[in-house]
Enzyme design. Structure first.
Site, short mmCIF file in Angstrom:
data_model
loop_
_atom_site.label_atom_id
_atom_site.label_comp_id
_atom_site.label_asym_id
_atom_site.label_seq_id
_atom_site.Cartn_x
_atom_site.Cartn_y
_atom_site.Cartn_z
N SER A 121 0.92 -1.27 -0.09
CA SER A 121 0.05 0.08 0.16
C SER A 121 0.91 1.27 -0.10
CB SER A 121 -0.85 -0.18 1.34
OG SER A 121 -1.64 1.22 1.35
N LYS A 173 -4.11 -7.45 3.06
CA LYS A 173 -4.26 -6.24 2.29
C LYS A 173 -5.39 -6.13 1.74
CE LYS A 173 -2.75 -3.06 -0.74
NZ LYS A 173 -3.42 -3.02 -1.85
N HIS A 176 -7.50 -4.45 4.35
CA HIS A 176 -6.94 -3.25 4.38
C HIS A 176 -7.77 -2.34 3.35
CE1 HIS A 176 -4.60 -0.20 2.37
NE2 HIS A 176 -4.03 0.10 3.20
N ASN A 177 -8.08 -2.86 2.10
CA ASN A 177 -8.68 -2.34 1.00
C ASN A 177 -10.03 -2.36 1.45
OD1 ASN A 177 -6.31 -2.21 -0.18
ND2 ASN A 177 -7.06 -2.58 -2.33
#
Length: 301
Positions: A121, A173, A176-177
């Protein structure tokens, strides 16, 4: 340390630049020859074939893939396997589905190679700010490549970590998104409410800057929003069309599979899908049903 890099888009190129500044050698490949030439002009080495990429790296090699998820990753791995030696490491730094990552790890390590997944990121700001790195895979190759992760991260001790076994990096991830979707949706809704209260004459740009200091909703995302409003306070020339990379969908699917309620992330994904519907059929169906059961007025085009 030396690193091979496949994929010289904006993010890949910036990663190469950050590694070069930290004293690491980068050999980069991209199908776009202008991109490889630009990399060479910048002090790294751009090559025009995977064969040249491998030839210019000492064993044990480390090759970082920055290509779109899905078939492009599988195709790249298949081509690399014919060129690499046992003990070489492949790093998938893109947004792959963690289940694909686990499958690839099993296939690649069975052939004598190492495989790491690295949720990455930072976007276009990574060159300046550093990248947040969520790393999955076996401990030995992660430890060996520690200098690379430390150079890409905001600092050698912050913003990166080995979060678990194969697939863990891409799983984290993905979540996270999903969180990112929800944050963006909340900011967008809040600013929309303030814009609609026209009698107060609120200056959204001013408010975004006020919130940057001391507020509990301050964030880097808000900082970027404030900068965007500085440049275009009325959002002139923009269409209400919001794409998605797929990770929000995967997050929602995982939440359902795990029996976890995730209404904010789910709704933010639905809103993105809704943004792409021009004169959408769903809302017209609701309108006609209201007219049918309640005699409510139906607005016609």
């Amino acid at each position: 340390m030396e690193l091979g890099l496949i994929g010289l888009g904006k993010m890949g190129f910036n990663m190469a630049e950050r590694l070069k500044l930290a004293g690491h050698k980068v050999v980069g490949f991209d199908f776009n020859k202008d991109a490889t030439a630009k990399l060479t002009e910048g002090g790294s080495l751009g090559v025009n074939s995977l064969e040249d990429l491998v030839k210019n790296l000492p064993a044990p090699r480390a090759i970082w893939i920055m290509v779109p998820s899905g078939d492009p990753v599988d195709q790249t791995i298949a081509k690399l396997e014919a060129l690499l030696e046992k003990g070489d490491t492949i790093i998938d730094g893109g947004n792959s589905n963690y289940k694909d990552t686990q499958r690839r790890h099993a296939e690649v390590t069975k052939k004598g190679f190492e495989y790491i997944d690295c949720g990455t990121s930072g976007g276009v700001w990574g060159l300046k700010e550093g990248y947040s790195l969520m790393i999955g895979g076996d401990k030995a190759p992660v430890e060996r490549l520690k200098p690379i992760f430390q150079a890409l991260a905001p600092s050698p001790t912050e913003g990166w970590g080995h979060v678990g076994p194969s697939g863990a990096g891409h799983f984290v991830k993905m979540v996270h998104n999903g969180i990112e979707y929800g944050l963006m949706q909340a900011y967008a809704e809040g600013f929309s409410i303030m814009k609609a209260k026209q009698e107060l004459g609120l200056d959204l740009t001013q408010i975004s800057h006020i919130w940057q200091k001391g507020s509990v909703v301050r964030s880097w995302l808000l900082d970027l929003t404030a900068a965007a409003l500085d440049n275009n306070p009325t959002l002139a020339g923009l269409e209400a069309w919001v794409p998605d990379s797929g990770e929000g969908r995967w997050t929602v699917t995982e939440a359902i599979d795990l029996n976890i309620s995730a209404p904010v992330i789910t709704e933010s994904l639905i809103r993105r899908l809704r943004s792409r519907e021009e004169n959408n059929f769903t809302d017209r169906m609701i309108s006609i049903m209201r007219g049918a059961f309640g005699g409510h007025d139906v607005k016609k085009a």
